[in-house]
Enzyme design. Sequence first.
Site, PDB file in Angstrom:
ATOM      1  CE1 TYR A  63       0.446  -1.859  -1.557  1.00 22.10           C
ATOM      2  CE2 TYR A  63      -1.290  -2.840  -2.653  1.00 22.10           C
ATOM      3  CZ  TYR A  63      -0.055  -2.920  -2.162  1.00 22.10           C
ATOM      4  OH  TYR A  63       0.885  -3.946  -2.284  1.00 22.10           O
ATOM      5  CB  THR A 108      -0.082  -5.082  -6.004  1.00 25.23           C
ATOM      6  OG1 THR A 108      -1.394  -5.451  -5.352  1.00 25.23           O
ATOM      7  CG2 THR A 108      -0.082  -3.803  -6.230  1.00 25.23           C
TER       8      THR A 108
HETATM    9  N1  LIG Z   1       0.839  -9.598   1.422  1.00 21.57           N
HETATM   10  C1  LIG Z   1       0.134  -9.369   0.330  1.00 21.57           C
HETATM   11  O1  LIG Z   1      -0.950 -10.163   0.053  1.00 21.57           O
HETATM   12  C2  LIG Z   1       0.876  -8.413  -0.736  1.00 21.57           C
HETATM   13  C3  LIG Z   1       0.098  -8.445  -2.279  1.00 21.57           C
HETATM   14  C4  LIG Z   1       0.571  -7.904  -3.249  1.00 21.57           C
HETATM   15  C5  LIG Z   1       1.777  -7.114  -3.100  1.00 21.57           C
HETATM   16  N2  LIG Z   1       2.452  -7.380  -1.935  1.00 21.57           N
HETATM   17  C6  LIG Z   1       3.797  -6.435  -1.655  1.00 21.57           C
HETATM   18  O2  LIG Z   1       4.927  -7.378  -1.254  1.00 21.57           O
HETATM   19  C7  LIG Z   1       5.877  -6.556  -0.435  1.00 21.57           C
HETATM   20  C8  LIG Z   1       5.969  -7.520   0.762  1.00 21.57           C
HETATM   21  O3  LIG Z   1       4.654  -7.314   1.643  1.00 21.57           O
HETATM   22  P1  LIG Z   1       4.584  -8.085   2.842  1.00 21.57           P
HETATM   23  O4  LIG Z   1       3.270  -8.627   2.929  1.00 21.57           O
HETATM   24  O5  LIG Z   1       5.707  -8.879   3.029  1.00 21.57           O
HETATM   25  O6  LIG Z   1       4.852  -6.816   3.846  1.00 21.57           O
HETATM   26  P2  LIG Z   1       5.525  -6.548   5.276  1.00 21.57           P
HETATM   27  O7  LIG Z   1       5.186  -5.306   5.890  1.00 21.57           O
HETATM   28  O8  LIG Z   1       5.624  -7.827   6.191  1.00 21.57           O
HETATM   29  O9  LIG Z   1       7.026  -6.234   4.603  1.00 21.57           O
HETATM   30  C9  LIG Z   1       7.427  -5.152   4.254  1.00 21.57           C
HETATM   31  C10 LIG Z   1       8.944  -5.025   4.888  1.00 21.57           C
HETATM   32  O10 LIG Z   1       9.437  -3.685   4.305  1.00 21.57           O
HETATM   33  C11 LIG Z   1      10.157  -3.058   5.373  1.00 21.57           C
HETATM   34  N3  LIG Z   1      10.238  -1.751   4.924  1.00 21.57           N
HETATM   35  C12 LIG Z   1       9.049  -0.986   4.929  1.00 21.57           C
HETATM   36  N4  LIG Z   1       9.550   0.321   4.231  1.00 21.57           N
HETATM   37  C13 LIG Z   1      10.808   0.222   4.119  1.00 21.57           C
HETATM   38  C14 LIG Z   1      11.805   1.262   3.785  1.00 21.57           C
HETATM   39  N5  LIG Z   1      11.338   2.477   3.652  1.00 21.57           N
HETATM   40  N6  LIG Z   1      13.143   0.957   3.906  1.00 21.57           N
HETATM   41  C15 LIG Z   1      13.554  -0.295   4.320  1.00 21.57           C
HETATM   42  N7  LIG Z   1      12.552  -1.246   4.697  1.00 21.57           N
HETATM   43  C16 LIG Z   1      11.290  -0.967   4.807  1.00 21.57           C
HETATM   44  C17 LIG Z   1       9.430  -3.400   6.647  1.00 21.57           C
HETATM   45  O11 LIG Z   1      10.031  -3.355   7.830  1.00 21.57           O
HETATM   46  C18 LIG Z   1       9.125  -4.947   6.470  1.00 21.57           C
HETATM   47  O12 LIG Z   1      10.125  -5.901   6.834  1.00 21.57           O
HETATM   48  C19 LIG Z   1       5.365  -5.096  -0.386  1.00 21.57           C
HETATM   49  O13 LIG Z   1       5.857  -4.588  -1.250  1.00 21.57           O
HETATM   50  C20 LIG Z   1       3.741  -5.405  -0.828  1.00 21.57           C
HETATM   51  O14 LIG Z   1       3.228  -4.128  -1.378  1.00 21.57           O
HETATM   52  C21 LIG Z   1       1.956  -7.782  -0.750  1.00 21.57           C
END
Ligand SMILES: NC(=O)c1ccc[n+]([C@@H]2O[C@H](COP(=O)([O-])OP(=O)(O)OC[C@H]3O[C@@H](n4cnc5c(N)ncnc54)[C@H](O)[C@@H]3O)[C@@H](O)[C@H]2O)c1
Length: 335
Positions: free
Chosen positions: A145, A121
């Site tokens: 985070y 991120t």
């Molecule tokens: N959305 C953004 O703008 C953004 C920006 C920077 C980084 N990210 C990173 O991208 C990744 C995905 O984000 P997202 O927006 O799709 O979030 P999201 O919450 O939609 O997806 C996360 C997924 O991981 C699963 N999960 C969480 N902990 C788990 C575990 N311990 N074991 C198995 N499954 C688990 C959840 O059920 C979910 O399906 C994350 O790592 C987040 O930090 C997102």
Amino acid sequence: MTERFPVLVTGGAGYIGSHAVLALLDADWPVIVLDNLSTGFRWAVPEAATFVQGDVADAPLVEAVIREHGVRAIIHFAGSIIVPESVVNPLKYYQNNTAKSLSLIGSAVATGVRHFIFSSTAATYGVPQEVPIPEGAANQPINPYGTSKLMTELMLRDVSAAHPINYCALRYFNVAGADPAGRSGQSTAGATHLIKVACEAATGKRASVGVFGTDFPTDDGTGVRDYIHVSDLADAHVKALEALIADTASSHVVNCGYGHGYSVLEVLDAVDRVTNLKITRVFEARRAGDPPALVSQNQVIRERFGWAPARDDLDGIIKDALAWERKLAERSVSA
Ligand SMILES: NC(=O)c1ccc[n+]([C@@H]2O[C@H](COP(=O)([O-])OP(=O)(O)OC[C@H]3O[C@@H](n4cnc5c(N)ncnc54)[C@H](O)[C@@H]3O)[C@@H](O)[C@H]2O)c1
């Protein structure tokens, strides 16, 4: 063409992971999704992918899945993503994002997985000294985070130096939009992402949109962010996988953004324009730790992976997000 082998996608039932699964399947990669469904949805995983419900830190399960399917690459999306929550509950973030990533990386090493792609991120940079931000900028996260993600990047750096595994950390900027074909989108309840929130307001799910801070040193006083369409981001993962396979001696830390930003008011003007509505804006104080501007430099991903944005169009991003929001509204009516 790169030889295809099974890829394990953790968090593939979530927002970004489900789009990456679609991009991988579209490019003929066999996919196994591992997700504990804490924030994801079983229905978000396409039929063509194998689904395993479980936790990334369940090493016996993870290692059995890797061995059973012959997995040679892991794309690790699973994690907790809400910055303010990380401030009030840091241990949840060090547990789910750092400690559980440690366990997953350990499973990868134990089973001989060769490639690891990690969702990092822009929060690893903290308040940048230079905008657009180059990958070489100092890493000074200002919330747990960002720190929890940076620690995983550092583990991958050290593990890749000691074991036969290479990695790519993709530092996402602001992810938005939905699959243009309507196959997936952001479905999380209570999301805090501006475009998602504005689309919820446009479809009547909320009354207004908060604008946090009008006194930033930006052209109109509101915060500037680099919004990347989730399908362009999904494509970056496929390209990163190909690059890791093509040169196993190299690992990468790359920004994922378009290299230019929009202010909060510019985004809300665009939502008004696309929807033909006037969404109510509620002006509030700055939130602690919100930098004035976060915009990526993106030469590295372009040059190393041959990645180029296909959907760098704010109105298009909003149209796709809105179409998904309407689908979700229909789903909740029929549920
Ligand atoms: N959305 C953004 O703008 C953004 C920006 C920077 C980084 N990210 C990173 O991208 C990744 C995905 O984000 P997202 O927006 O799709 O979030 P999201 O919450 O939609 O997806 C996360 C997924 O991981 C699963 N999960 C969480 N902990 C788990 C575990 N311990 N074991 C198995 N499954 C688990 C959840 O059920 C979910 O399906 C994350 O790592 C987040 O930090 C997102």
